[in-house]
Design a protein around this motif. Sequence first.
Motif, PDB file in Angstrom:
ATOM      1  N   GLY A  21       0.814  -1.207   0.000  1.00  0.00           N
ATOM      2  CA  GLY A  21       0.000   0.000   0.000  1.00  0.00           C
ATOM      3  C   GLY A  21       0.847   1.255   0.000  1.00  0.00           C
ATOM      4  N   GLU A  24       1.153   6.657  -6.989  1.00  0.00           N
ATOM      5  CA  GLU A  24       0.015   7.517  -7.298  1.00  0.00           C
ATOM      6  C   GLU A  24       0.336   8.979  -7.010  1.00  0.00           C
ATOM      7  OE1 GLU A  24      -3.495   8.489  -8.933  1.00  0.00           O
ATOM      8  OE2 GLU A  24      -2.508   6.523  -8.933  1.00  0.00           O
ATOM      9  N   GLY A  51      -3.728   4.198   0.423  1.00  0.00           N
ATOM     10  CA  GLY A  51      -2.989   3.088  -0.170  1.00  0.00           C
ATOM     11  C   GLY A  51      -2.997   1.852   0.705  1.00  0.00           C
ATOM     12  N   SER A  67      -6.521   0.339   0.694  1.00  0.00           N
ATOM     13  CA  SER A  67      -6.777  -0.354  -0.575  1.00  0.00           C
ATOM     14  C   SER A  67      -6.046  -1.681  -0.651  1.00  0.00           C
ATOM     15  CB  SER A  67      -6.346   0.543  -1.739  1.00  0.00           C
ATOM     16  OG  SER A  67      -6.486  -0.125  -2.975  1.00  0.00           O
ATOM     17  N   SER A  68      -4.768  -1.686  -0.294  1.00  0.00           N
ATOM     18  CA  SER A  68      -3.959  -2.903  -0.421  1.00  0.00           C
ATOM     19  C   SER A  68      -4.423  -3.997   0.528  1.00  0.00           C
ATOM     20  CB  SER A  68      -2.488  -2.568  -0.169  1.00  0.00           C
ATOM     21  OG  SER A  68      -1.666  -3.678  -0.423  1.00  0.00           O
ATOM     22  N   ILE A  80     -11.902   6.099  -0.149  1.00  0.00           N
ATOM     23  CA  ILE A  80     -12.225   4.756  -0.637  1.00  0.00           C
ATOM     24  C   ILE A  80     -13.555   4.286  -0.063  1.00  0.00           C
ATOM     25  CG2 ILE A  80     -11.535   2.318  -0.600  1.00  0.00           C
ATOM     26  CD1 ILE A  80      -8.653   3.214  -0.620  1.00  0.00           C
ATOM     27  N   PHE A  91      -7.804   2.893  -7.900  1.00  0.00           N
ATOM     28  CA  PHE A  91      -6.969   3.763  -7.076  1.00  0.00           C
ATOM     29  C   PHE A  91      -6.598   5.054  -7.809  1.00  0.00           C
ATOM     30  CE2 PHE A  91      -3.363   4.956  -4.339  1.00  0.00           C
ATOM     31  CZ  PHE A  91      -4.002   4.839  -3.109  1.00  0.00           C
ATOM     32  N   VAL A 121      -9.169   7.362  -6.791  1.00  0.00           N
ATOM     33  CA  VAL A 121      -8.931   7.795  -5.408  1.00  0.00           C
ATOM     34  C   VAL A 121      -7.866   8.894  -5.381  1.00  0.00           C
ATOM     35  CG1 VAL A 121      -8.119   7.077  -3.125  1.00  0.00           C
ATOM     36  CG2 VAL A 121      -9.588   5.551  -4.467  1.00  0.00           C
TER      37      VAL A 121
END
Length: 337
Positions: A65, A72, A112, A115-116, A189, A218, A221
Motif C-alpha cells: 500500500g 500515485e 494506499g 486499498s492494499s 475509498i 486507485f 482515489v
Amino acid sequence: MRKIWVYFAMAALVECYGEWSLDVNNASLHLLDVKKVCKKARQAKGHLWQICRKEQKILEEVNKGSLLATRECQYQFRHRKWNCTTQRKSLKRILLTDTRETAFVNAIVSAGITSSVTQGCTNGNLIHCTCDSKKKVISQAEDWEWGGCADNVQFGYRKSKQFLDSPHRKKDFRTLVLLHNYEAGRLAIKKYMRLECKCHGLSGSCSLRTCWHKMPPFREVGTRLRDHYDGSFKVIPGNDGKSIISEAKPHTKENLVYSENSPDFCIPSKKTGSLGTQGRSCNATSRGIDGCELLCCSRGHVTKVSKVETNCRCRFSWCCEVVCDTCVARSVRNFCK
C-alpha cells in the motif's frame, strides 16, 4: 534493415520487469518507511506492535500500500513544482512541516494501505479476513441480489487506522491535523464503493443479476485526493484544545487540512526540502501547470533536439523471425533553466 529474433522469454521479462520493476522492500522508494515505523512501535506495545510482530502478511500488504501510494502521488504531481519526490532528505524536511503537500502524502498513504489490505482480503492473501459476506438491505423492486466476493473495506479501513493512528496517543494540534488527513484518505475509498454486477439467465437474458461492492480504482482515489489538495483548508486550533477549525468556511471529514503555508518549490532549499525545478521537463505550448512559464518559475527553458531510432514497418518472416526497418524520429524536449 535489421533482423530481430523474437523469443517468448524476452516477452515474459518485459511483462514482469516493465513498469512495475521497483523493489517494494526498498524503503527509499516509499513515502512511508514501514520498517522504521515498526521499529518505533516496540516501545508502545499497542495495535501497531501486534501487526508488526504477529501479522506478517498484513504488514506485507501495508508495504504494498505504501508503494501504491508513492506511485500515485508521483503520478498526480508529475507536472507540478513539487513532484512528490521520494529523495529521502527532501521528503523528510517536507514532512516535518504541516503544509498541503504533507496533507496529501498522509492521505494517499492512508488510502494506499486501506486499498492494499482490502484487496489482500479479496484475493485470499490474508487468513485474517475474507470477502465481505454481509447482505445489504435492498428494495423488493430491485431485479438483483447480493452475492459474489465483495471487497471487505471495513477490514482494510480498520487495519489502516490501527497501523497509522494508534501510535499517536497525544492529541495535540498537529496530531489532530495528521489524524484528520489519515481519515480523509480512508474515506476517499470507503465512501465511494461501487456496485458491480454479473448477469444470470438463459441466452444472456440477464433475468437476474448478482451484485457486490468493489473499491473504486486507485487512480480515481488519487484524483479525488488531489482535488481535495487543490481545495484544502487552512486550520487553527479550536478553543477547547481538542479540535481544529477552518479559517474560512467549515471543512468536512473528507477535506484535506493544513496549518502552514507551502514553501516556494522553484529553487533548491535544504531548509524546506525543495529540490527546485531546474532541469525539469516542461511543455512549451501549455499555459497550464505543466507549461514552461509556470513550472520554470519564469526563468525560461532550453530546447533539446535529438534523434531517436525506432523499429518500424515490421513484418513476419517465415517461422519465428520478425524483420523491421530502422526509422529515425526527431525528438524535441524542453527543460527548465
